[in-house]
Design a protein around this motif. Structure first.
Motif, PDB file in Angstrom:
ATOM      1  N   GLY A  19     -31.414 -17.927  17.943  1.00 60.44           N
ATOM      2  CA  GLY A  19     -32.733 -17.410  18.310  1.00 60.44           C
ATOM      3  C   GLY A  19     -33.667 -18.518  18.758  1.00 60.44           C
ATOM      4  O   GLY A  19     -34.370 -18.396  19.782  1.00 60.44           O
ATOM      5  N   VAL A  44     -32.563 -19.943  22.155  1.00 60.84           N
ATOM      6  CA  VAL A  44     -32.992 -19.084  23.270  1.00 60.84           C
ATOM      7  C   VAL A  44     -34.460 -19.332  23.597  1.00 60.84           C
ATOM      8  O   VAL A  44     -34.850 -19.415  24.769  1.00 60.84           O
ATOM      9  N   LEU A 104     -24.427 -15.125  23.231  1.00 57.01           N
ATOM     10  CA  LEU A 104     -25.490 -14.480  22.471  1.00 57.01           C
ATOM     11  C   LEU A 104     -24.866 -13.397  21.593  1.00 57.01           C
ATOM     12  O   LEU A 104     -24.348 -12.395  22.109  1.00 57.01           O
ATOM     13  N   HIS A 140     -31.062 -10.769  21.956  1.00 59.76           N
ATOM     14  CA  HIS A 140     -31.376 -12.113  22.426  1.00 59.76           C
ATOM     15  C   HIS A 140     -31.678 -12.129  23.921  1.00 59.76           C
ATOM     16  O   HIS A 140     -32.438 -12.973  24.396  1.00 59.76           O
ATOM     17  N   LYS A 158     -35.460 -11.915  25.470  1.00 58.69           N
ATOM     18  CA  LYS A 158     -36.399 -13.024  25.617  1.00 58.69           C
ATOM     19  C   LYS A 158     -36.377 -13.634  27.010  1.00 58.69           C
ATOM     20  O   LYS A 158     -37.292 -14.366  27.368  1.00 58.69           O
TER      21      LYS A 158
END
Length: 550
Positions: free
Chosen positions: A257, A260, A276, A281, A284
């Motif tokens: 997380g 990213v 991912l 994810h 984003k």
């Protein structure tokens, strides 16, 4: 990974085009002197630099002298006296096991030692007298550690360490290489990325792979983050980023997380490879919008979903390459439903790999409008009953851009296309492979054949219910029609019920090769409408070469 690869034109060619070309041999005439093992001048041999090599540098390097000894099978390096006056030295793809202690190379800019597979150690002082070195390639060697003198190369800009199987630790001293622009550790499975990498603020390319063979339960393993927080965001000039991880690595799941978030802050990023674990994810990434101000990656490779490493282990070499060779690819693994984030990413993808998805009924569930750029699709171990179903407006063309379609282990697949085909749908398809589909009965209809003028290669294997490749009623209405005018290769394996290929339809006037095995009931092609002029091929011992489409 950011280079667009040349596209093979057939299923057979996939294995033969597995390497990317990032450079070619230096253009300048070779200055070899007498640097052979025997001391006798050797004839010049031109050698194309391999996939993990790199363009030796800017145009101004072309006026410099270089020593080319690549691919000659050398077991000993040239004498140190012959290193002194060269700006570029190429010793890749030899059989070197050791190097000189500390060669004097005051003007050396480029040194290639890659693909010396037995080279295991380098003297700690080896780089002490290479003050000008800018490009170093040690890829595909057996080095276990990096010599101390390497970290004193204050002008080093490009360091290639990919596929060094014995190298597991990237030392913190890597942070001393302040001029570094490219750091490539693809395929070299290191334990973690040292936080000192964050000081390499001139990096434009970072490719890194992580070791899957660590006892994650140990205290030391838990203490060291796979990628320290803030490392990636500190590399603000990154244009290319590749992070290869074990999908079962809990350390990656704990930091993905934050990674990213860091990646999304990189305003110069153009190429990205990332795994991912959760679809969320993807949310984003704001680059893939539809507004004019949205910025998109020109190259990306995403694996999304609960990915088990064992999934990939069962893929053939040709399919692994097929996945990798496209500039914008999306793998969706063990998915549930059709998430909007997957649809948005698919809109920008040229390749889509759908792996083990059981609750969508057809490919078009992902949205016809989201597949306008799709050129390659791989469907693996799925439960759907058809690939395409006719449920859209009359003027809509589905998968018009698709060139390669590979279907494997679809246990409930009965047909390829359900309903009257729209004109233009699948009209650019070049290669079609259908493998281990136990319920498949219908592959082509005459209506679909009209769209397949671009098809060049067909493979059907282990589909026990297929009686013929085309289902049609009255063939007499097609007496003056030739189908599949560009089809050149047919492979038919393990089709025990196949009795006909074309059933009298005129097809494949330019067919060049047919391979048939374990199709005991197949008729002779001479009675089934295939043009056999200049046809070559193979057949199983119980087989006769047979008709094309029924």
């Amino acid at each position: 990974m950011g280079n667009i690869r040349s596209k093979p034109q057939s299923i057979e060619q996939l294995e033969r085009h597995g390497s990317r070309t990032r450079a070619s041999s230096p253009p300048q005439a070779f200055d070899l002197g007498s640097a052979s093992v025997s001391g006798t001048p050797q004839p010049v041999e031109e050698l194309e630099i391999c996939s993990d090599d790199i363009d030796p540098g800017p145009p101004e390097y072309s006026s410099r002298r270089f020593l080319m000894r690549g691919g000659l099978g050398l077991m000993e390096p040239p004498e140190v006296t012959q290193w002194q006056s060269f700006a570029e030295i190429y010793l890749m793809e030899n059989q070197l096991t050791k190097l000189r202690e500390d060669p004097q190379c005051p003007v050396l800019l480029v040194l290639f030692l890659n693909r010396n597979y037995e080279l295991g150690t380098i003297s700690p002082s080896f780089f002490d007298y290479m003050p000008a070195l800018e490009i170093l390639n040690l890829s595909r060697t057996q080095i276990k550690s990096l010599p101390e003198s390497l970290f004193r190369l204050s002008r080093l800009k490009r360091l290639f360490l990919n596929h060094c199987e014995s190298l597991m630790v990237l030392p913190p001293k890597i942070g001393k290489l302040q001029q570094l622009e490219v750091l490539d550790l693809e395929g070299t499975e290191i334990m973690d990325l040292p936080k000192e990498v964050a000081t390499l603020t001139k990096l434009t390319c970072l490719e890194v792979s992580f070791c899957p063979h660590i006892n994650w339960g140990t205290k030391s393993a838990r203490a060291n983050a796979l990628i320290p927080q803030g490392t990636i965001s500190a590399l603000s000039q990154l244009e290319e980023l590749s992070i290869d991880v074990n999908p079962e690595d809990e350390r990656w799941k704990s930091v993905v997380g934050a990674i990213v978030d860091d990646v999304c802050s990189l305003i110069s990023l153009d190429t990205l490879k990332l795994y991912l674990p959760r679809v969320e994810h993807l949310r984003k990434f704001k680059w893939f919008g539809t507004s004019e101000v949205s910025r998109s990656l020109s190259h990306f490779k995403f694996i999304v979903g609960s990915h088990d490493e064992r999934i990939m282990s069962c893929l053939s070499v040709d399919l692994e390459f097929e996945i990798e060779r496209w500039d914008r690819s999306l793998k969706y693994v063990n998915g549930v439903g059709v998430p909007i984030d997957i649809q948005k990413m698919l809109r920008h993808s040229t390749a889509f790999f759908l792996d083990r998805h059981t609750d969508v009924t057809k490919l078009s569930d992902f949205g016809i409008e989201n597949m306008e750029q799709l050129k390659c699709c791989i469907i693996w171990e799925s439960d759907r009953s058809e690939i395409v179903s006719e449920t859209w407006e009359d003027d809509t063309r589905f998968l018009e851009s698709l060139e390669y379609l590979y279907v494997y282990y679809m246990k409930s697949l009965r047909c390829i296309y359900e309903g009257p085909p729209r004109q233009g749908s699948l009209s650019h398809l070049k290669c079609l492979a259908l493998v281990t589909c136990p319920q498949l009965t219908t592959i082509f209809t005459p209506g679909l054949l009209k769209n397949l003028d671009s098809l060049e290669e067909l493979k059907v294997e282990d589909c026990p219910l297929v009686l013929s490749l085309v289902m049609c009623g009255d063939t007499s209405i097609y007496e003056s029609t030739h189908f599949l005018s560009n089809l050149k290769r047919i492979s038919l394996f393990s089709l025990p019920e196949l009795i006909s290929i074309s059933n009298g339809l005129r097809i494949a006037p330019n067919l060049e090769r047919m391979s048939i095995s374990d199709c005991p009931n197949l008729k002779s092609p001479s009675t089934d409408g295939i043009c056999c002029n200049f046809l070559t091929g193979t057949k199983g011992k119980d087989n006769q070469q047979g008709a094309l489409f029924c």
